[in-house]
Design a protein around this motif. Structure first.
Motif, PDB file in Angstrom:
ATOM      1  N   LEU A  69       0.832  -1.202   0.000  1.00 57.77           N
ATOM      2  CA  LEU A  69       0.000   0.000   0.000  1.00 57.77           C
ATOM      3  C   LEU A  69       0.870   1.257   0.000  1.00 57.77           C
ATOM      4  N   ALA A  70       2.031   1.159   0.670  1.00 52.65           N
ATOM      5  CA  ALA A  70       2.941   2.308   0.692  1.00 52.65           C
ATOM      6  C   ALA A  70       3.477   2.599  -0.693  1.00 52.65           C
ATOM      7  N   GLU A  71       3.792   1.547  -1.422  1.00 50.82           N
ATOM      8  CA  GLU A  71       4.328   1.729  -2.775  1.00 50.82           C
ATOM      9  C   GLU A  71       3.277   2.317  -3.708  1.00 50.82           C
ATOM     10  N   LEU A  72       2.043   1.939  -3.521  1.00 52.10           N
ATOM     11  CA  LEU A  72       0.980   2.434  -4.392  1.00 52.10           C
ATOM     12  C   LEU A  72       0.572   3.878  -4.036  1.00 52.10           C
ATOM     13  N   LYS A  73       0.890   4.310  -2.817  1.00 52.11           N
ATOM     14  CA  LYS A  73       0.569   5.673  -2.378  1.00 52.11           C
ATOM     15  C   LYS A  73      -0.900   6.023  -2.667  1.00 52.11           C
ATOM     16  N   ILE A  74      -1.773   5.119  -2.226  1.00 55.49           N
ATOM     17  CA  ILE A  74      -3.194   5.283  -2.531  1.00 55.49           C
ATOM     18  C   ILE A  74      -3.764   6.572  -1.952  1.00 55.49           C
ATOM     19  N   ARG A  75      -3.440   6.844  -0.711  1.00 51.93           N
ATOM     20  CA  ARG A  75      -4.011   8.043  -0.075  1.00 51.93           C
ATOM     21  C   ARG A  75      -3.499   9.314  -0.745  1.00 51.93           C
ATOM     22  N   GLU A  76      -2.194   9.333  -1.056  1.00 49.50           N
ATOM     23  CA  GLU A  76      -1.635  10.526  -1.684  1.00 49.50           C
ATOM     24  C   GLU A  76      -2.200  10.753  -3.085  1.00 49.50           C
ATOM     25  N   ARG A  77      -2.432   9.672  -3.812  1.00 52.68           N
ATOM     26  CA  ARG A  77      -2.859   9.776  -5.208  1.00 52.68           C
ATOM     27  C   ARG A  77      -4.377   9.893  -5.372  1.00 52.68           C
ATOM     28  N   THR A  78      -5.129   9.380  -4.390  1.00 51.62           N
ATOM     29  CA  THR A  78      -6.593   9.365  -4.549  1.00 51.62           C
ATOM     30  C   THR A  78      -7.345  10.107  -3.444  1.00 51.62           C
ATOM     31  N   GLY A  79      -6.705  10.286  -2.293  1.00 47.86           N
ATOM     32  CA  GLY A  79      -7.395  10.899  -1.157  1.00 47.86           C
ATOM     33  C   GLY A  79      -8.268   9.921  -0.396  1.00 47.86           C
ATOM     34  N   LEU A  80      -8.247   8.646  -0.792  1.00 43.14           N
ATOM     35  CA  LEU A  80      -9.061   7.631  -0.132  1.00 43.14           C
ATOM     36  C   LEU A  80      -8.334   7.049   1.071  1.00 43.14           C
ATOM     37  N   THR A  81      -9.119   6.499   1.984  1.00 39.35           N
ATOM     38  CA  THR A  81      -8.574   5.785   3.127  1.00 39.35           C
ATOM     39  C   THR A  81      -8.959   4.319   3.013  1.00 39.35           C
ATOM     40  N   VAL A  82      -7.957   3.446   3.047  1.00 42.09           N
ATOM     41  CA  VAL A  82      -8.211   2.007   2.999  1.00 42.09           C
ATOM     42  C   VAL A  82      -8.478   1.549   4.436  1.00 42.09           C
ATOM     43  N   ILE A  83      -9.716   1.161   4.698  1.00 37.69           N
ATOM     44  CA  ILE A  83     -10.058   0.760   6.065  1.00 37.69           C
ATOM     45  C   ILE A  83      -9.968  -0.750   6.253  1.00 37.69           C
ATOM     46  N   ALA A  84      -9.974  -1.499   5.149  1.00 38.79           N
ATOM     47  CA  ALA A  84      -9.855  -2.955   5.254  1.00 38.79           C
ATOM     48  C   ALA A  84      -9.566  -3.548   3.880  1.00 38.79           C
ATOM     49  N   VAL A  85      -9.014  -4.755   3.901  1.00 39.93           N
ATOM     50  CA  VAL A  85      -8.806  -5.521   2.670  1.00 39.93           C
ATOM     51  C   VAL A  85      -9.420  -6.899   2.892  1.00 39.93           C
ATOM     52  N   VAL A  86     -10.292  -7.299   1.957  1.00 39.66           N
ATOM     53  CA  VAL A  86     -10.949  -8.599   2.061  1.00 39.66           C
ATOM     54  C   VAL A  86     -10.203  -9.571   1.156  1.00 39.66           C
ATOM     55  N   ARG A  87      -9.749 -10.686   1.769  1.00 39.57           N
ATOM     56  CA  ARG A  87      -8.992 -11.688   1.002  1.00 39.57           C
ATOM     57  C   ARG A  87      -9.514 -13.065   1.390  1.00 39.57           C
TER      58      ARG A  87
END
Length: 199
Positions: free
Chosen positions: A145-163
């Motif tokens: 998730l750090a490599e993808l920089k989701i929050r920086e690039r999208t402003g979203l917060t990942v609260i969980a991952v379902v696997r």
């Protein structure tokens, strides 16, 4: 103050009777003399004597003046006044406690309102949760998730991952994504569209 003063004088005279300064059947000084002694008006003395007469401590007879009638009643009068004083103290303490309780109720109500407001915000956030799946051919597979920089690039917060049907809440920055993972995210519609492009 005048009312308090004549009560004080009545108590002082009753105390003098109990202590033996004035004996039963003995004549007390006239109103004028008592007024001079206590440095008050004759009317104030009249009120003080009226209290004592009503309590049975003294008698007032025309031409005779003020006479001590009962040491026992004087003692009862003092005890009764002390009890009233104690009750007054209890009432004042009770009022103080009630004031403190009202203040505490106000603080509790304020905190309750804050909790309700916070809960409403949390509920609204959870109602806006979106599910975005990682595709089989996604470039995000194998990346953290750090490599993808989701929050920086999208402003979203990942609260969980379902696997595999299991939810990993609050995944850390080092969490590595796999194909078919479903990200539960909170944020704007624009952020969701940007994340879908990334995944």
């Amino acid at each position: 103050m005048e009312q308090s003063r004549y009560q004080e004088i009545a108590l002082d005279i009753a105390h003098s009777v109990v202590m033996g300064e004035y004996r039963e059947g003995e004549r007390i000084h006239g109103r004028s003399t008592l007024a001079g002694r206590y440095n008050v008006s004759p009317e104030t003395i009249r009120r003080a004597i009226a209290i004592l007469q009503n309590a049975g401590v003294v008698m007032v007879n025309q031409g005779v003046g003020i006479t001590v009638s009962s040491k026992t009643q004087a003692d009862k009068f003092l005890r009764s006044f002390n009890q009233k004083a104690e009750i007054q103290v209890f009432l004042e303490e009770l009022k103080s406690y009630m004031d403190k309780r009202r203040e505490l109720d106000h603080l509790i109500e304020g905190h309750l309102n804050k909790i309700l407001m916070y809960s409403d915000r949390m509920m609204s956030r959870w109602m806006d949760v979106a599910e975005i799946e990682v595709g089989n051919d996604s470039e995000a597979v194998g990346k953290t998730l750090a490599e993808l920089k989701i929050r920086e690039r999208t402003g979203l917060t990942v609260i969980a991952v379902v696997r595999g049907g299991y939810e990993q809440f609050s995944p850390g920055a080092g969490f590595v994504l796999e194909a078919r993972d479903v990200l539960l995210v909170v944020g704007s519609d624009q952020g969701r569209e940007a994340l879908q492009e990334i995944l």
